[in-house]
Scaffold this active site. Structure first.
Site, mmCIF file in Angstrom:
data_model
loop_
_atom_site.group_PDB
_atom_site.id
_atom_site.type_symbol
_atom_site.label_atom_id
_atom_site.label_comp_id
_atom_site.label_asym_id
_atom_site.label_seq_id
_atom_site.Cartn_x
_atom_site.Cartn_y
_atom_site.Cartn_z
ATOM 1 N N CYS A 561 0.842 -1.198 0.000
ATOM 2 C CA CYS A 561 0.000 0.000 0.000
ATOM 3 C C CYS A 561 0.874 1.244 0.000
ATOM 4 O O CYS A 561 0.471 2.310 -0.469
ATOM 5 C CB CYS A 561 -0.841 0.056 1.272
ATOM 6 S SG CYS A 561 -1.812 -1.408 1.585
ATOM 7 N N HIS A 617 1.092 13.707 -6.677
ATOM 8 C CA HIS A 617 0.320 14.936 -6.481
ATOM 9 C C HIS A 617 -1.035 14.898 -7.192
ATOM 10 O O HIS A 617 -1.890 15.740 -6.971
ATOM 11 C CB HIS A 617 1.140 16.135 -6.975
ATOM 12 C CG HIS A 617 0.819 17.415 -6.262
ATOM 13 N ND1 HIS A 617 -0.243 17.550 -5.398
ATOM 14 C CD2 HIS A 617 1.435 18.623 -6.286
ATOM 15 C CE1 HIS A 617 -0.283 18.787 -4.936
ATOM 16 N NE2 HIS A 617 0.725 19.467 -5.456
ATOM 17 N N ASP A 621 -2.957 16.049 -1.999
ATOM 18 C CA ASP A 621 -2.677 17.492 -1.960
ATOM 19 C C ASP A 621 -1.521 17.762 -1.004
ATOM 20 O O ASP A 621 -1.303 17.016 -0.042
ATOM 21 C CB ASP A 621 -3.906 18.261 -1.467
ATOM 22 C CG ASP A 621 -5.033 18.197 -2.488
ATOM 23 O OD1 ASP A 621 -4.724 17.990 -3.679
ATOM 24 O OD2 ASP A 621 -6.203 18.327 -2.090
#
Ligand code: CAO
Length: 644
Positions: A561, A617, A621
């Site tokens: 993950c 990105h 954020d």
């Protein structure tokens, strides 16, 4: 300032031709001789060039229009002040080279094959040589490809035989009569005289004349031994009146497209073939009523070449062959069939485009200028899979310069060492991630003074108990990351394939970058949130060993993950790790260092751990990333936060 001049259709050789392509747009500045439109008759395609340089003020024809000599084609504002109405230069047809002059030795088996009449052009570029010495070639196989300003054409072999010598090379200039090859032909070297195009079908001509109307069957004539040739077009309908030599159907082989012309003038009474059928010599094409003499079954005339054969060659020319429709036709023809006008072919050559790779959007799959342009655009933007770069087939648009070619040995001694297997595999993935993920790296520090004290304490206890397990700072970071992933689930997601949604994961598997002699690998520790520090330490030791021994299985490296890359055992103050897609973030850990930290009253020595958090990105954020980093720092600064 109505300085525009009308441009009329010049002599196009046929009564009417169809506009198949507009080569310019209104407002475009064109050079003299630049192609304005491409037209196609039933026999050839050709460009109509601008009679003078200038700006296209209007185009008076559209694709699909039928035009003839004298029709208004366009109006142009001449460049500069010059220009009384000038006639549009004669267009040059695409396919002309259908005869090859043969100056033969009477009983010798070697013949000279020369450039035939190529329409008066001199010093024409040889852009391709299609045969080599020793090649066994068929009659009509392309020998060389010539290119003028307006046309590309193959010079076909007049006979089957073996190439004894090749007298031209790519880049040479040739004119009518230039020696192309010498060819050893079986038996007599006498060139077969070219059949006159208008030579009537044998049966027809030998049949007694009748005054009454008679129905004949038209069959496919000798098409050079090809069988099961594609019928790509049917040019007439029942009821049509045709002249002798009018095209009835169009056949296409690997090497050529050719029309089967009507053997006589008459009226079509029945069509016996349709587009998509396969035809061979003798296949019935149609029935037609002809006036006067007719045979019961008439093979059509020889399939017609594109432009009229000229008969003024020094030696008897071989029969006019079907003209190859594209420059690479002949022995080296690729499987694809190409239909394109000379201007398109020239454009393709200028850009090095293999037209067999371009799909045509024009009539009957004809390749248009736009097709070549969009192909070039696509190819330029398509990421390429090369050993040095790594983006394979895909729809990404990336334009990069090729790496410079450097001969390092010029500067000193060198040795070429192959990349390891792991490097070859991981390099392309790293490169893809680097160029396709918009990375930002957030830097942070964690005060791990207390954590280290606790770790050392636990290690001392473990040593006393002889558990053989040693805790390194990394396992605390793994726990802290799992905790932060829970607090900021966006870090525990992956972009969906469409890029329009996030796959939110509810498990906490963490990849650990491990440095091995063969290169970097990333085994995955599963369910980090559910495991204790000792269990994780044990597992970390195990997978590190497995990795270094090269014993990791593919499954051991799947399902992460989030990834941690720890260089803390080595050194460094910070670095920018590359996100390990499909993860959306990675934590780089550098070497902890004691630093003076202001506690409000004094500077205190604290053990500070540098953290470098790179993230995608597109998904995360900056503010969230900063919060995630601060969360990590807080948890590592006081492990009790994990209990909250
Ligand atoms: N600061 C200071 N010391 C650190 C540290 C840190 N951030 N992290 C580890 N150390 C210390 C350890 O405590 C250990 O010291 P002691 O033996 O005195 O306890 C020593 O450095 C060596 O640790 P380690 O590297 O063997 O163990 P680890 O659990 O920290 O890391 C592993 C394991 C597999 C991640 C590591 O060995 C490794 O391969 N790191 C390289 C990863 C890598 O190449 N990343 C780059 C990827 S991008 O190219």
């Amino acid at each position: 300032m109505s300085d525009t001049k009308d441009v009329f259709v010049p002599d196009v050789g046929d009564d009417e031709v169809e506009v198949i392509e507009l080569c310019v747009e209104v407002g475009e500045e064109v050079e003299e001789e630049a192609s304005l439109v491409t037209v196609e008759s039933d026999k050839a395609s050709m460009d109509i060039p601008a009679p003078f340089a200038g700006k296209v003020a209007s185009l008076n024809v559209a694709v699909g229009d039928k035009i003839k000599q004298g029709d208004l084609l366009a109006s142009m504002e001449p460049a500069g002040a010059s220009g009384d109405a000038e006639p549009t230069p004669e267009p040059e047809v695409e396919e002309k080279a259908e005869e090859t002059s043969v100056s033969s030795a009477s009983s010798s088996s070697v013949i000279d094959v020369k450039v035939p009449d190529i329409g008066g052009d001199e010093n024409v570029d040889v852009i391709d040589v299609l045969v080599s010495v020793g090649d066994e070639i068929e009659e009509e196989a392309g020998l060389i490809t010539l290119e003028t300003d307006k046309a590309t054409m193959d010079v076909p072999s007049p006979q089957a035989g073996k190439v004894v010598s090749v007298e031209v090379k790519e880049g040479d200039k040739v004119s009518e009569g230039s020696l192309v090859i010498t060819l050893e032909v079986g038996g007599s070297a006498q060139a077969e005289p070219a059949k006159s195009e208008s030579e009537p079908a044998k049966e027809a001509s030998s049949a007694p004349a009748h005054s009454s109307e008679k129905e004949i069957e038209v069959t496919v004539p000798d098409i050079g031994g090809d069988t099961d040739v594609d019928v790509i077009d049917v040019l007439v309908n029942v009821g049509d009146k045709v002249e002798a030599e009018d095209g009835l159907i169009t056949l296409e082989t690997d090497k050529a497209t050719m029309d089967v012309p009507s053997p006589e003038a008459g009226t079509i009474t029945e069509m016996l073939i349709k587009q998509g059928d396969k035809a061979s010599q003798g296949t019935l094409v149609c029935k037609m009523k002809v006036a006067g003499a007719a045979a019961q079954s008439a093979p059509a005339s020889e399939p017609k070449a594109a432009a009229p054969a000229k008969a003024d060659t020094p030696a008897p020319a071989p029969k006019a062959p079907p003209v190859p429709h594209h420059p690479s036709a002949g022995e080296r023809t690729k499987s694809g069939k190409v239909h394109a006008s000379p201007s398109v072919r020239r454009l393709a050559r200028e850009f090095g485009v293999d037209l067999t790779q371009v799909s045509g959007s024009g009539n009957k799959g004809r390749i248009l200028k736009e097709d070549v342009q969009s192909y070039v655009k696509y190819e330029l933007s398509r990421p390429k899979m090369t050993p040095g770069s790594s983006v394979g087939e895909g729809s990404g648009g990336l334009q990069v310069l090729a790496p410079p070619k450097v001969d390092f040995s010029k500067f000193g001694e060198v040795e070429e060492v192959p990349l390891t297997r792991i490097q070859k595999i991981s390099g392309p993935n790293l490169h893809r991630n680097w160029v396709t993920i918009p990375h930002v790296t957030q830097f942070e520090e964690a005060d791990i003074t207390d954590m280290e004290a606790f770790r050392k304490e636990q290690n001392a206890i473990a040593a006393k108990r002889n558990t053989g397990v040693k805790i390194t700072p990394l396992v605390f970071m793994m726990k802290a990351v799992a905790d932060a992933l829970k607090a900021y689930p966006v870090f525990n997601s992956s972009l969906s394939e469409s890029g329009e949604s996030l796959i939110q994961k509810k498990y906490y598997h963490i990849g650990i970058a491990v440095d091995t002699p063969g290169g970097l690998v990333v085994p995955v520790v599963r369910d980090v949130d559910q495991k204790g520090i000792f269990a994780l330490s044990e597992e970390l030791m195990e997978i590190s060993k497995k990795a270094r021994d090269g014993k990791l299985k593919a499954a051991d490296m799947q399902g992460s993950c989030f990834t941690i890359s720890s260089l803390g055992g080595i050194g460094g103050t910070a670095f920018t790790p590359i996100v390990n897609a499909p993860d959306v973030a990675i934590l780089g850990v550098s070497k902890s260092e004691i630093k003076p930290k202001w506690n409000g009253q004094d500077f205190e020595p604290r053990l500070m751990l540098p953290l470098s958090l790179s993230y995608d990105h597109r998904v995360i954020d900056g503010a969230v990333a900063a919060r995630f980093a601060v969360h990590l720092s807080t948890v590592l600064g006081d492990l009790r936060h994990m209990l909250l």
